[in-house]
Design a protein around this motif. Structure first.
Motif, PDB file in Angstrom:
ATOM      1  N   ALA A  83       0.819  -1.222   0.000  1.00  0.00           N
ATOM      2  CA  ALA A  83       0.000   0.000   0.000  1.00  0.00           C
ATOM      3  C   ALA A  83       0.847   1.264   0.000  1.00  0.00           C
ATOM      4  N   GLY A  84       2.178   1.100   0.095  1.00  0.00           N
ATOM      5  CA  GLY A  84       3.069   2.269   0.091  1.00  0.00           C
ATOM      6  C   GLY A  84       2.892   3.151   1.316  1.00  0.00           C
ATOM      7  N   ILE A  85       2.684   2.545   2.447  1.00  0.00           N
ATOM      8  CA  ILE A  85       2.479   3.327   3.685  1.00  0.00           C
ATOM      9  C   ILE A  85       3.839   3.607   4.327  1.00  0.00           C
ATOM     10  N   GLU A  86       4.045   4.841   4.720  1.00  0.00           N
ATOM     11  CA  GLU A  86       5.293   5.238   5.383  1.00  0.00           C
ATOM     12  C   GLU A  86       5.093   5.179   6.901  1.00  0.00           C
ATOM     13  N   VAL A  87       5.880   4.360   7.553  1.00  0.00           N
ATOM     14  CA  VAL A  87       5.730   4.187   9.007  1.00  0.00           C
ATOM     15  C   VAL A  87       6.488   5.301   9.737  1.00  0.00           C
ATOM     16  N   PRO A  88       5.874   5.929  10.732  1.00  0.00           N
ATOM     17  CA  PRO A  88       6.581   6.978  11.497  1.00  0.00           C
ATOM     18  C   PRO A  88       7.827   6.423  12.195  1.00  0.00           C
ATOM     19  N   GLU A  89       8.803   7.294  12.377  1.00  0.00           N
ATOM     20  CA  GLU A  89      10.094   6.878  12.931  1.00  0.00           C
ATOM     21  C   GLU A  89       9.950   6.264  14.338  1.00  0.00           C
ATOM     22  N   ARG A  90       9.159   6.900  15.163  1.00  0.00           N
ATOM     23  CA  ARG A  90       9.010   6.396  16.542  1.00  0.00           C
ATOM     24  C   ARG A  90       8.422   4.979  16.546  1.00  0.00           C
ATOM     25  N   HIS A  92       8.879   2.645  14.396  1.00  0.00           N
ATOM     26  CA  HIS A  92       9.922   1.654  14.094  1.00  0.00           C
ATOM     27  C   HIS A  92      10.629   1.199  15.370  1.00  0.00           C
ATOM     28  N   TYR A  93      10.962   2.179  16.198  1.00  0.00           N
ATOM     29  CA  TYR A  93      11.700   1.850  17.432  1.00  0.00           C
ATOM     30  C   TYR A  93      10.815   1.095  18.429  1.00  0.00           C
ATOM     31  N   ILE A  94       9.549   1.514  18.505  1.00  0.00           N
ATOM     32  CA  ILE A  94       8.638   0.788  19.413  1.00  0.00           C
ATOM     33  C   ILE A  94       8.488  -0.660  18.938  1.00  0.00           C
ATOM     34  N   ARG A  95       8.379  -0.823  17.622  1.00  0.00           N
ATOM     35  CA  ARG A  95       8.262  -2.185  17.082  1.00  0.00           C
ATOM     36  C   ARG A  95       9.489  -3.021  17.463  1.00  0.00           C
ATOM     37  N   MET A  96      10.670  -2.431  17.346  1.00  0.00           N
ATOM     38  CA  MET A  96      11.885  -3.189  17.685  1.00  0.00           C
ATOM     39  C   MET A  96      11.901  -3.556  19.171  1.00  0.00           C
ATOM     40  N   ILE A  97      11.431  -2.630  20.007  1.00  0.00           N
ATOM     41  CA  ILE A  97      11.380  -2.931  21.454  1.00  0.00           C
ATOM     42  C   ILE A  97      10.461  -4.126  21.702  1.00  0.00           C
ATOM     43  N   ILE A  98       9.307  -4.096  21.066  1.00  0.00           N
ATOM     44  CA  ILE A  98       8.342  -5.194  21.250  1.00  0.00           C
ATOM     45  C   ILE A  98       8.939  -6.508  20.734  1.00  0.00           C
ATOM     46  N   PRO A 232      17.924  -5.759   6.709  1.00  0.00           N
ATOM     47  CA  PRO A 232      17.372  -5.066   7.892  1.00  0.00           C
ATOM     48  C   PRO A 232      15.963  -4.528   7.654  1.00  0.00           C
ATOM     49  N   TYR A 233      15.129  -4.670   8.638  1.00  0.00           N
ATOM     50  CA  TYR A 233      13.781  -4.085   8.627  1.00  0.00           C
ATOM     51  C   TYR A 233      13.696  -3.168   9.839  1.00  0.00           C
ATOM     52  N   ALA A 234      12.589  -2.480   9.984  1.00  0.00           N
ATOM     53  CA  ALA A 234      12.447  -1.458  11.034  1.00  0.00           C
ATOM     54  C   ALA A 234      13.687  -0.559  10.987  1.00  0.00           C
ATOM     55  N   MET A 276      15.028   6.441  20.507  1.00  0.00           N
ATOM     56  CA  MET A 276      13.646   6.597  20.048  1.00  0.00           C
ATOM     57  C   MET A 276      13.218   8.074  20.036  1.00  0.00           C
ATOM     58  N   PRO A 277      12.830   8.603  18.856  1.00  0.00           N
ATOM     59  CA  PRO A 277      12.423  10.013  18.812  1.00  0.00           C
ATOM     60  C   PRO A 277      10.975  10.195  19.280  1.00  0.00           C
ATOM     61  N   GLU A 278      10.617  11.414  19.544  1.00  0.00           N
ATOM     62  CA  GLU A 278       9.212  11.729  19.835  1.00  0.00           C
ATOM     63  C   GLU A 278       8.457  11.807  18.506  1.00  0.00           C
ATOM     64  N   GLY A 279       7.145  11.776  18.582  1.00  0.00           N
ATOM     65  CA  GLY A 279       6.374  11.925  17.357  1.00  0.00           C
ATOM     66  C   GLY A 279       5.237  10.934  17.267  1.00  0.00           C
ATOM     67  N   PRO A 280       4.541  10.949  16.111  1.00  0.00           N
ATOM     68  CA  PRO A 280       3.402  10.024  15.956  1.00  0.00           C
ATOM     69  C   PRO A 280       3.864   8.567  15.888  1.00  0.00           C
ATOM     70  N   VAL A 281       2.941   7.644  16.191  1.00  0.00           N
ATOM     71  CA  VAL A 281       3.304   6.225  16.178  1.00  0.00           C
ATOM     72  C   VAL A 281       2.522   5.451  15.119  1.00  0.00           C
ATOM     73  N   ARG A 282       1.677   6.173  14.392  1.00  0.00           N
ATOM     74  CA  ARG A 282       0.909   5.464  13.349  1.00  0.00           C
ATOM     75  C   ARG A 282       0.637   6.400  12.186  1.00  0.00           C
ATOM     76  N   ALA A 283       0.853   5.886  10.997  1.00  0.00           N
ATOM     77  CA  ALA A 283       0.608   6.710   9.806  1.00  0.00           C
ATOM     78  C   ALA A 283      -0.882   7.005   9.689  1.00  0.00           C
ATOM     79  N   LYS A 284      -1.178   8.164   9.195  1.00  0.00           N
ATOM     80  CA  LYS A 284      -2.574   8.541   9.060  1.00  0.00           C
ATOM     81  C   LYS A 284      -3.202   7.776   7.893  1.00  0.00           C
ATOM     82  N   MET A 285      -4.273   7.050   8.180  1.00  0.00           N
ATOM     83  CA  MET A 285      -4.961   6.294   7.125  1.00  0.00           C
ATOM     84  C   MET A 285      -6.435   6.680   7.175  1.00  0.00           C
ATOM     85  N   ASP A 286      -6.872   7.414   6.170  1.00  0.00           N
ATOM     86  CA  ASP A 286      -8.249   7.917   6.157  1.00  0.00           C
ATOM     87  C   ASP A 286      -9.232   6.840   5.732  1.00  0.00           C
TER      88      ASP A 286
END
Lengths: 367, 298
Positions: A83-90, A92-98, A232-234, A276-286
């Motif tokens: 779908a070509g969705i761009e994941v927010p930077e934060r 990625h880091y949360i995903r790696m932690i999980i 590498p992913y994330a 881990m930077p601050e910022g959104p954790v989910r891409a906006k999907m209308d």
């Protein structure tokens, strides 16, 4: 000597999951064996075709009960690519932690798991106690202990709760401080070493023949094949860590590598928390999530699970549901083929240990 | 006639005492092990509840050998316990507390269980019985060498005689420390404690001889197991720790020996059956023989 047919599972204290191994033994030696899958078959792959992309988030974690997050990750990666969705930077880091917390959790479970086949239940309870602390952290982050449904297409479902970083750090420090004690209880224990060292060998030829990946491959071939490094992913490419490996894969070596990986996981999580930077954790999907459509195409997404390469091959016809999803279970080669070809020749005493140290996760075979 | 009857009643009392003692201490130990394993553990009387529950259930039979073997096992073990001295003055059959009586009578109970388990027809039970007998051959050889050394030193094979000898000359645990260590390893083997739990091995042979049992037969085998444990631990206390001159002393020594064995068991994994045999025929046997030679030469 008379050949006797014995069953290991599905109802057996030595069995790791809802599956059964039929063994023909002469004395204590296994002469012939085969896996009888199908006892956990809930038709995951077919079920995914009948659910919308978003509904599938609730189904897929069940493909591997003890390590569900890898399913969420590969599914999300596949959908995001199509779908070509761009994941927010934060995110990625949360995903790696999980994912790394999950890796520690399953390695601890596997380490405690050798307590079952060897009768060292104290090891099992201590490992489970540590795993339980990870599940408590998961519960605070995701609201669930096992099936988190947290990593979703576009990022993660919600941000980390306030103060969880301190709790994770505290747990990791405690685990690291007890690392030698944990080793002493299990892998350094002379009675356990008697059962592991030079037992249940996995030669490199077998690795290539079956297509074994993960700890099994790295312990036998001395090659650092780890998807976090080679593909590498994330944001794994921005994290500094080593891939433990060896060139003689007996049961002890594979368990040792898992413990070494736990140390690496601790380092990865600490780096993630720091970077881990601050910022959104989910891409906006209308739009309506249930009417979410993925463009036509196909993709293979894979991650490095605790047992090796774990991937989804996803085909979309542009509709609201996947057209086809095929799962590459990381333990499928050794679990299904290995049992038939390489369990014979070992002793009855080693059968349960064989399953544990080979990292077989039976739902990955029944999917 | 009345003396024999009285002795038998006292003997039955000893067996009942042994059962109650071991079941209680076993229950307390489950709590101790629970705490060791970061669990709460069951209540101290859980073992009693387990036994009474099993005895109150319906029994399913796998044939008369299966049933008869259980009765033979309980009968044989109870008969053995009747001869066991509790203290140097509390013994049901005075003059018949010879060590070899226990060796022979214990075998009756064990063979009863082996017969019954084999009669169940489950191959896992047969494998368990085979392993139990193999293990018995392994630990009994060094153990017998040590005990014969003790008999040689004390000049008697009577347990009360050995107790009195130790009370006058010091415990064999101190004067024969190598034998003490070897016998403790053998005790772990007798009790089926890890690393010598090969014939139970739940993850390998689904509890081996016990695999087909349920209901009343299982309850009776629990009773047999508790009394057999009482005999084995008491033997060790009498042979190496000077026995006891009163019941409190006996209880204290018994509790310590059983708890230490249990703690060691829960800190170790299980050997394979071939490893058990090699282990006992290597260092324990060699050390036991060396000690015997040293004692004879001295």
């Amino acid at each position: 000597m008379r050949e006797i047919k014995l069953f290991l599972g599905p109802q057996h204290p030595g069995m790791h999951g809802n599956t059964s191994v039929h063994m023909y033994v002469e004395g204590d030696i296994i002469k012939k064996s085969y896996l009888l899958p199908g006892m956990l078959h809930r038709g995951f792959e077919k079920g995914m075709e009948q659910r919308t992309w978003i509904n599938n988030i609730a189904l897929i974690p069940r493909i591997c009960v003890v390590e569900p997050d890898i399913n969420e990750m590969v599914f999300a990666m596949g959908v995001e690519t199509l779908a070509g969705i761009e994941v927010p930077e934060r995110a990625h880091y949360i995903r790696m932690i999980i994912l790394e917390l999950a890796r520690i959790s399953i390695h601890l479970m596997a380490y405690g798991g050798i307590g079952g086949p060897t009768g060292h239940y104290t090891l099992m309870y201590h490992a489970q106690a540590d795993r339980n602390r990870i599940l408590e952290i998961f519960e605070k982050i995701t609201g669930h202990r096992i099936y988190h449904q947290y990593i979703v297409p576009g990022g993660v479902r919600k941000d980390l709760p306030v103060g969880i970083e301190d709790e994770i750090n505290e747990f990791l420090d405690d685990l690291a401080s007890r690392y030698l004690e944990i080793r002493d209880l299990g892998i350094e224990n002379p009675t356990i070493r008697k059962r592991l060292v030079d037992h249940i060998l996995l030669p490199s030829e077998v690795v290539w023949e079956l297509g074994v990946t993960g700890v099994g491959m790295r312990s036998a071939t001395n090659k650092p094949y780890d998807l976090r490094k080679v593909l590498p992913y994330a944001r794994y490419d921005q994290i500094d860590f080593e891939v433990p490996m060896a060139d003689y894969s007996d049961a002890e070596c594979r368990v040792d590598l898992k413990l070494q990986e736990v140390v690496q996981c601790i380092g990865i999580i600490k780096q993630c928390l720091a970077k881990m930077p601050e910022g959104p954790v989910r891409a906006k999907m209308d739009g309506n999530a249930l009417k979410f459509r993925v463009p036509k195409g196909q993709v293979y997404a894979a991650v490095e699970s605790s047992r090796g390469e774990f991937g989804y091959y996803i085909v979309s016809d542009g509709g609201t549901k996947p057209y086809r999803v095929a799962v590459r279970g990381a333990s499928f080669p050794q679990g299904l083929l290995g049992v038939e070809k390489y369990l014979p020749g070992t002793r009855l005493d080693d059968a349960a240990l064989w399953f544990d140290t080979m990292g077989v996760c039976s739902p990955e075979i029944d999917r | 006639m009345s003396v024999i009857l009285m002795s038998m009643l006292i003997g039955l009392g000893v067996a009942l005492f042994g059962f109650t003692l071991q079941t209680t201490i076993g229950g307390i130990n489950r709590k101790v092990v629970g705490r060791m394993q970061k669990r709460y553990g069951p209540k101290w009387y859980q073992e009693f509840l387990d036994i009474f529950k099993a005895l109150s259930k319906r029994a399913i039979s796998h044939g008369w050998i299966y049933d008869f073997g259980v009765i033979m096992a309980v009968g044989g073990i109870t008969a053995t316990a009747m001869f066991m001295p509790i203290t140097d003055s509390l013994v049901a059959f005075a003059g018949y507390d010879n060590f070899f009586i226990f060796v022979y009578l214990l075998a009756v109970g064990m063979l009863g269980m082996a017969m019954s388990a084999s009669g169940s027809g489950n191959p896992l039970a047969s494998i368990g019985v085979m392993r139990a007998l193999t293990q018995m051959l392994a630990y009994e050889v060094p153990f017998m060498v040590v005990v014969i050394t003790i008999i040689k030193v004390s000049g008697t094979s009577s347990l009360t005689g050995i107790m009195e000898f130790q009370q006058a000359n010091g415990w064999f645990a101190l004067s024969l420390p190598i034998g003490f260590g070897v016998a403790f390893l053998s005790l772990l083997g007798m009790l089926g404690k890890k690393p010598f739990e090969t014939y139970i091995a739940p993850s390998e042979i689904a509890s081996g001889p016990m695999v087909e049992y349920g209901g009343k037969q299982l309850g009776l085998l629990f009773v047999m197991h508790e009394i057999a444990t009482f005999i084995e631990v008491s033997l060790f206390v009498h042979l190496f720790l000077g026995g006891a001159s009163n019941i409190i002393e006996f209880l204290a020594k018994y509790f310590i020996v059983y708890t230490v064995a249990n703690l060691i068991s829960n800190l170790n994994g299980r050997f394979k059956i071939d490893q058990v045999v090699v282990f006992f025929y290597k260092w324990p046997l060699a050390l036991a023989v060396l000690q015997a030679i040293w004692v004879l030469w001295r």
